[in-house]
Design a protein around this motif. Structure first.
Motif, PDB file in Angstrom:
ATOM      1  N   PRO A  99       0.867  -1.443   0.173  1.00  0.00           N
ATOM      2  CA  PRO A  99      -0.032  -0.097  -0.042  1.00  0.00           C
ATOM      3  C   PRO A  99       1.228   1.368  -0.021  1.00  0.00           C
ATOM      4  N   LYS A 100       0.449   2.457  -0.913  1.00  0.00           N
ATOM      5  CA  LYS A 100       0.889   3.719  -0.491  1.00  0.00           C
ATOM      6  C   LYS A 100       0.738   4.348   1.004  1.00  0.00           C
ATOM      7  N   LEU A 101       0.920   4.749   1.468  1.00  0.00           N
ATOM      8  CA  LEU A 101       0.646   4.984   3.400  1.00  0.00           C
ATOM      9  C   LEU A 101       1.227   6.742   3.392  1.00  0.00           C
ATOM     10  N   LEU A 124      -8.988  -1.717   6.177  1.00  0.00           N
ATOM     11  CA  LEU A 124      -7.533  -1.133   6.578  1.00  0.00           C
ATOM     12  C   LEU A 124      -6.461  -1.708   6.282  1.00  0.00           C
ATOM     13  N   PRO A 125      -5.329  -1.387   5.393  1.00  0.00           N
ATOM     14  CA  PRO A 125      -4.411  -2.250   4.535  1.00  0.00           C
ATOM     15  C   PRO A 125      -4.466  -3.171   5.648  1.00  0.00           C
ATOM     16  N   GLU A 126      -3.912  -4.038   5.467  1.00  0.00           N
ATOM     17  CA  GLU A 126      -3.742  -5.805   5.974  1.00  0.00           C
ATOM     18  C   GLU A 126      -1.735  -6.076   5.416  1.00  0.00           C
ATOM     19  N   ALA A 127      -1.276  -7.015   6.880  1.00  0.00           N
ATOM     20  CA  ALA A 127       0.052  -7.145   6.748  1.00  0.00           C
ATOM     21  C   ALA A 127       0.262  -8.558   6.812  1.00  0.00           C
ATOM     22  N   THR A 128       0.735  -9.672   6.902  1.00  0.00           N
ATOM     23  CA  THR A 128       1.050 -10.892   7.522  1.00  0.00           C
ATOM     24  C   THR A 128       2.340 -10.938   8.048  1.00  0.00           C
ATOM     25  N   LEU A 129       3.345 -11.533   8.541  1.00  0.00           N
ATOM     26  CA  LEU A 129       4.604 -11.708   8.445  1.00  0.00           C
ATOM     27  C   LEU A 129       4.970 -12.793   8.439  1.00  0.00           C
ATOM     28  N   GLU A 162      -1.286   2.679  14.401  1.00  0.00           N
ATOM     29  CA  GLU A 162      -0.751   3.810  14.196  1.00  0.00           C
ATOM     30  C   GLU A 162       0.822   4.752  12.768  1.00  0.00           C
ATOM     31  N   LEU A 163       0.412   4.836  12.348  1.00  0.00           N
ATOM     32  CA  LEU A 163       2.148   4.763  11.397  1.00  0.00           C
ATOM     33  C   LEU A 163       2.119   6.572  11.707  1.00  0.00           C
ATOM     34  N   ARG A 164       3.197   7.036  12.295  1.00  0.00           N
ATOM     35  CA  ARG A 164       3.722   8.357  12.433  1.00  0.00           C
ATOM     36  C   ARG A 164       4.846   9.103  11.471  1.00  0.00           C
ATOM     37  N   ARG A 176       5.501   3.812   0.052  1.00  0.00           N
ATOM     38  CA  ARG A 176       4.730   2.914  -0.033  1.00  0.00           C
ATOM     39  C   ARG A 176       5.459   1.684   0.689  1.00  0.00           C
ATOM     40  N   LEU A 177       4.765   0.554   1.814  1.00  0.00           N
ATOM     41  CA  LEU A 177       4.701  -0.262   1.784  1.00  0.00           C
ATOM     42  C   LEU A 177       4.551  -1.435   1.217  1.00  0.00           C
ATOM     43  N   LYS A 178       5.721  -2.368   1.381  1.00  0.00           N
ATOM     44  CA  LYS A 178       5.707  -3.311   0.070  1.00  0.00           C
ATOM     45  C   LYS A 178       6.224  -5.236   1.103  1.00  0.00           C
ATOM     46  N   PRO A 179       6.220  -6.048   0.101  1.00  0.00           N
ATOM     47  CA  PRO A 179       6.313  -7.205   0.762  1.00  0.00           C
ATOM     48  C   PRO A 179       8.094  -7.608   1.396  1.00  0.00           C
TER      49      PRO A 179
END
Length: 524
Positions: A244-246, A264-269, A306-308, A316-319
């Motif tokens: 996602p582009k945050l 909301l944008p989701e991500a597994t780890l 919560e992003l700051r 952008r946060l990618k896999p």
């Protein structure tokens, strides 16, 4: 004459008092060091490793005492202020005590003498065994990271070797066994043609927590350019899964399993164990510290972040990007399945193995056991690089060295990327200095790593701050450069800087060679 006599008496009295203080310090330090040695696992003896550990224990014991007041008085008498005692702690203390005795009118020979020169010679030999010899180059060796194209194009490794790299690093987080073998073969062929000594280092990826699968709400697609979406769809990729582009004010959810229609944008780890260690209010970082957040709510299956401090234009946060939860104890094995698979190749072609995210002595025992089980008959075990990337590894470093030192050549990498995120950027400069001192006391070579001449390697020009950082790196036994289209140029530039700094410093010891900037009086 009376003033001179009074000054002489004052000097003798000062020296006598300092001698008594240092004798007390010596007794305390030797007792504390003996206790530390008793608590460390006894390593296999390897050519003086016990003496190295004893000196490390003595140094740690001495540095638990505040010596600042003593240092000023010792310097006033023209004596060593103990500021360069790392290489031989007991010998330095004894030499100063003997000198104080002579000044106090109580002469007696030192019980032991500093052998720093002998220790540095041993460390230089260890440096060359691990990182390759370079008789005509600077004292500090250069390790260059290989890009994927080095497997196909021998000119890539050739340029790095010609520029002055004595060690080529293969990152096992990328490519695969066939590519790794090709990279190593090209490197060795280039070194043979150039008549240079070369080592191949292979970095195990280790249990770094990364974003895995990602999914964003359809509404987030409106932030993307049409050309970007068309490109993804043409390649058969789901745009919602590519990261996602945050924007400022956004939130992100870390989950064990993605929702079909996330709000909301989701991500597994890659390591869901991080969710078990998460706590509300804790800081969390993504993409090697580029994206900051704070956990607002969490349980065993999710963490709402919560992003700051996001830039107005977004990021952008990618896999596949790193995730750091500073200070959280993660129950993750130091070697995962991918690392064990990479070892099959590493034990055959690598001279050195980099151990990422090592934290405990048991981690080292596990790695050494795995290497022994895979090592071809007759081939010596590779040297180890202990990559210090977490606060826990910093705290355990003496025990890690004690465990590793007897089993073969070992070095320590100050992995400043993850380490800065884990301990905080403000502490990084202090900690890297302390690691340098501790490793000198242990006789263990150090690698100065992460973002050294990064702008030069990637963009073709270095910043002033990077040039200064590269000069400071001369105190380590090796400097690691990352890959980039201008990496060979960066190696050459670094080699020049290191050679210049060799004129002025050997570790913390200033060399008082002639200064060349002022041959004659300068015009105003």
């Amino acid at each position: 004459m009376q003033d001179a006599a009074a000054e002489t008496i004052g000097t003798a009295e000062l020296a006598g008092g300092l001698r008594e203080t240092l004798l007390e310090l010596r007794a305390a330090v030797t007792a504390e060091a003996a206790a530390a040695m008793a608590g460390w696992a006894a390593p296999a003896e390897r050519g003086g490793t016990r003496a190295q550990l004893e000196n490390l224990a003595l140094y740690l014991a001495m540095r638990r005492h505040d010596l600042t007041g003593l240092q000023e008085d010792l310097a006033a008498l023209g004596l060593s202020s103990l500021g360069r005692a790392e290489a031989h702690v007991l010998g330095t203390l004894d030499a100063v005590i003997a000198a104080l005795g002579a000044l106090a009118g109580q002469p007696q020979p030192a019980r032991s003498l500093p052998r720093g020169g002998r220790r540095r010679t041993r460390m230089a030999a260890e440096r060359d065994e691990i990182f390759g010899a370079d008789p005509s180059g600077p004292q500090t060796r250069i390790m260059a990271t290989l890009p994927s194209e080095a497997a196909e194009d021998p000119a890539v490794t050739g340029a790095l070797v010609q520029a002055g790299a004595s060690c080529l690093r293969i990152n096992c987080a990328h490519d695969g066994p066939a590519a790794w073998r090709a990279m190593a073969a090209h490197g060795r062929k280039a070194a043979e043609a150039a008549g240079r000594d070369l080592r191949i280092a292979m970095d195990l990826a280790g249990p770094k927590v990364r974003t895995a699968e990602m999914r964003m709400p359809k509404s987030f697609l409106g932030r993307e350019k049409d050309s970007h979406l068309k490109k993804l769809r043409k390649a058969g990729l789901d745009p919602r899964a590519q990261g996602p582009k945050l924007m400022p004010g956004d939130r992100l959810v870390l989950v064990r399993q993605l929702s079909e229609k996330p709000k909301l944008p989701e991500a597994t780890l890659s390591h869901p164990e991080l969710l078990l260690a998460a706590r509300s209010g804790a800081d969390i970082w993504f993409d090697d510290g580029k994206i900051a957040g704070r956990i607002a709510d969490c349980d065993a299956d999710h963490a709402l972040v919560e992003l700051r401090g996001l830039p107005a234009e977004g990021v952008r946060l990618k896999p596949g990007k790193g995730v750091n939860l500073p200070g959280a104890p993660l129950d993750i094995p130091a070697l995962d399945a991918a690392d064990l698979a990479a070892l099959d190749t590493a034990v055959e072609i690598a001279d050195v193995i980099g151990f990422s995210f090592v934290q405990t002595p048991q981690d080292i025992r596990d790695l050494r056991g795995s290497i022994a089980g895979k090592l071809p008959e007759g081939r010596p075990a590779p040297a180890l690089i202990l990559k210090i990337e977490t606060g826990r590894a910093v705290a355990n470093l003496p025990r890690l060295i004690a465990e590793a030192l007897g089993g073969g050549p070992v070095s320590v990498m100050i992995a400043r990327g993850d380490l800065a995120v884990e301990i905080g950027l403000a502490r990084l400069a202090e900690i890297q200095e302390e690691i340098l001192w501790l490793c000198e006391a242990a006789g263990v070579p150090v690698i100065w790593a992460t973002q050294v001449l990064e702008s030069l390697a990637k963009e073709g020009h270095a910043t002033r701050a990077e040039a200064t950082d590269a000069a400071m790196a001369q105190r380590a036994e090796c400097v690691m450069l990352n890959k980039g289209p201008h990496a060979a140029e960066a190696v050459g530039f670094l080699r020049q800087i290191l050679g210049q700094m060799d004129r002025h410093y050997a570790k913390k010891f200033p060399r008082l060679g002639p200064l060349n900037a002022w041959h004659a009086p300068q015009e105003a």
